[in-house]
Every structure is written in C-alpha cells, then in structure tokens.
Write a protein that holds these residues in place. Structure first.
Motif, PDB file in Angstrom:
ATOM      1  N   GLU A 216       0.838  -1.197   0.000  1.00 16.16           N
ATOM      2  CA  GLU A 216       0.000   0.000   0.000  1.00 16.16           C
ATOM      3  C   GLU A 216       0.874   1.248   0.000  1.00 16.16           C
ATOM      4  OE1 GLU A 216      -2.882   0.128   3.071  1.00 16.16           O
ATOM      5  OE2 GLU A 216      -3.810  -1.789   2.536  1.00 16.16           O
ATOM      6  N   THR A 217       0.467   2.220  -0.828  1.00 13.37           N
ATOM      7  CA  THR A 217       1.128   3.523  -0.874  1.00 13.37           C
ATOM      8  C   THR A 217       0.037   4.579  -1.004  1.00 13.37           C
ATOM      9  OG1 THR A 217       1.319   3.621  -3.292  1.00 13.37           O
ATOM     10  CG2 THR A 217       3.106   2.504  -2.105  1.00 13.37           C
ATOM     11  N   GLU A 218       0.460   5.801  -1.283  1.00 15.17           N
ATOM     12  CA  GLU A 218      -0.526   6.866  -1.486  1.00 15.17           C
ATOM     13  C   GLU A 218      -1.287   6.700  -2.795  1.00 15.17           C
ATOM     14  OE1 GLU A 218       1.406  10.712  -2.747  1.00 15.17           O
ATOM     15  OE2 GLU A 218       3.201   9.592  -2.150  1.00 15.17           O
ATOM     16  N   TYR A 219      -0.807   5.810  -3.676  1.00 15.72           N
ATOM     17  CA  TYR A 219      -1.431   5.627  -4.987  1.00 15.72           C
ATOM     18  C   TYR A 219      -2.373   4.418  -4.967  1.00 15.72           C
ATOM     19  CZ  TYR A 219       2.480   8.675  -6.110  1.00 15.72           C
ATOM     20  OH  TYR A 219       3.386   9.703  -6.112  1.00 15.72           O
TER      21      TYR A 219
ATOM     22  N   GLU B  65       1.732   7.940  -9.832  1.00 14.21           N
ATOM     23  CA  GLU B  65       0.341   7.674 -10.233  1.00 14.21           C
ATOM     24  C   GLU B  65       0.313   6.813 -11.497  1.00 14.21           C
ATOM     25  OE1 GLU B  65      -3.802   7.842  -9.960  1.00 14.21           O
ATOM     26  OE2 GLU B  65      -2.292   8.546  -8.536  1.00 14.21           O
TER      27      GLU B  65
END
Length: 252
Positions: free
Chosen positions: A135-138, A191
């Motif tokens: 999991e990341t911010e994207y 992204e």
C-alpha cells in the motif's frame, strides 16, 4: 558482460543497430538484378563486414538469421561462443537475450487475454493471491495488465543485476518483495497511467499472474503454449545443463 557503458560501447551499440538494419533492408540499386537476401553479393558483404565489426568492437561472436517473406532463409554464426577454447558459433548456439524475453512474455499474456482468462484493463490485483503490491498513497487498482505491459503502471525496479549459475534463485514472491540481489521490492512510486517508466518488476508481476491464472510454472506455460508452437524448441525460460552446454559464454 559489459560492466559499464562508455563511448566505445555506445558506438558499438549504434553500429550493431546499423548491422540489423543492413540485414533487414537491401539496397535495391545495389542488388537490382537479384533483390533477395540470398544474393551472392549480399551474402559476401555480410561475410566481409560482420567479422570486421566483431574485431573492431571487440565482440567475440554473433549469430544472425535472415527472414524473407515470413520464412527464415539463412542462419549463420560468426566468431566464437567460447573464445578461450575456440568454440565456433553456429546456427544452434544459444544466447542470453535478457529483456528481449519480455516481448515473448507479453505474447504469453496476450494469449491468455485472447482466451478470455485475463482482461487487459482489469487491475493486476484481481489475479494475485500469492503476493500483493504494498500500500502507498497511490491506488493499486490502477495498476492494470495493460499498464504493466506498457511500462505505464507507475512501478519501481527498472531492472535486475542477475544471479550466478550456482546461486539458489528466490521465489517470484520473494523477488517481488525485495530478495532480488539488490534493487529492492516492487512498489508504486507514481500515479499509474501518468508516465512511462521502465519496470522489470512489472513484468515479474506478469510472470506471477501467468502462474496464478494457469496453475502452471511460468517456464512450463511459456514452453508448451508459446515457444514450442513457434518452433522455438531450443529456447527456454529455464537455465539448465542442456541450455548452458549449447550456449555462448559471457565474455568480459
């Protein structure tokens, strides 16, 4: 094995591309009477120029194949597969083709797409159970099969340094998680769909997806479904004694 790319290596690569172009395109004005790859003049020019280029750019050997109207009409080797022992390259000599293997892997993926077992614009996560993108911010759901194939999925890990023949290889999951001899785990770093960024790690995910979808080892699937039907019976995604014994050595 090229340890670093310098000016001479860069010139070699440029000239090698020119060599490929010269193999694929015949100058019609020069060979107006016999515009074919098998013309005596053209073959004589290959036999003259290729050994000269190998010597100039300090390359022990090379193999070529000429294709005309969709058929292989000539296979030929130049130089040595083992320079120390003067083992000559021939039409059966194997080579490590590195990332060119991604093109064949993509063929394997697209066969599954054609069969309706994979959807190009579905998230890769739909097909993964043995490993998952961290999991990341994207949004990991934007990492689609199409974007993995086109290097636009926003992933890290451009390439791998490789392993020696005596090393024990990690599993696909271990490699994706970072046990890959240096470059680290595969993760989202931008992204998805916004930029082209070469990712060997993305193709490792595709390798895992092929195994997940087919229930077969990646190398077995590629051999039975892609390589053998194409007549590539001396090619493999597994390095074993048979492959090594018929292949060119690395040369520093």
């Amino acid at each position: 094995m090229i340890k670093k790319i310098d000016k001479k290596t860069s010139n070699y690569l440029s000239n090698f591309l020119c060599l490929v172009a010269s193999i694929l395109i015949i100058n019609q004005s020069t060979y107006a009477q016999t515009p074919t790859f098998t013309s005596v003049e053209y073959l004589s020019e290959l036999d003259e120029k290729i050994p000269a280029w190998l010597e100039e750019f300090i390359v022990p050997g090379a193999a070529i194949a000429l294709i005309e109207n969709g058929k292989v009409i000539l296979q030929k080797g130049y130089g040595c597969a083992d320079a120390k022992n003067n083992v000559i390259i021939n039409s059966k000599t194997g080579f490590n083709i590195g990332s060119i293997s991604k093109t064949v892997t993509a063929w394997g993926v697209m066969k599954l797409v054609e069969e309706g077992k994979i959807e190009l614009d579905c998230p890769a996560e739909k097909y993964l159970t043995r490993w998952h993108l961290p999991e990341t911010e994207y949004d990991v759901n934007k990492v689609t099969i199409r974007r993995l194939l086109s290097h636009t999925a926003g992933l890290s890990l451009p390439g791998y340094p490789g392993w020696s023949p005596n090393d024990t290889l990690p599993t696909i999951e271990q490699s994706l998680s970072g046990k890959n001899n240096g470059p680290g785990g595969v993760r989202l770093i931008m992204e998805p769909g916004t930029k082209w960024e070469y990712s060997g790690g993305g193709f490792t995910i595709l390798q895992l997806i092929i195994e997940e979808v087919t229930g077969q080892k990646f190398a077995d699937y590629m051999k039975t479904e892609i390589l053998n039907p194409l007549g590539m019976i001396n090619s493999s995604y597994t390095i074993d004694d048979k492959i090594l014994s018929a292949s060119s050595l690395e040369h520093n």
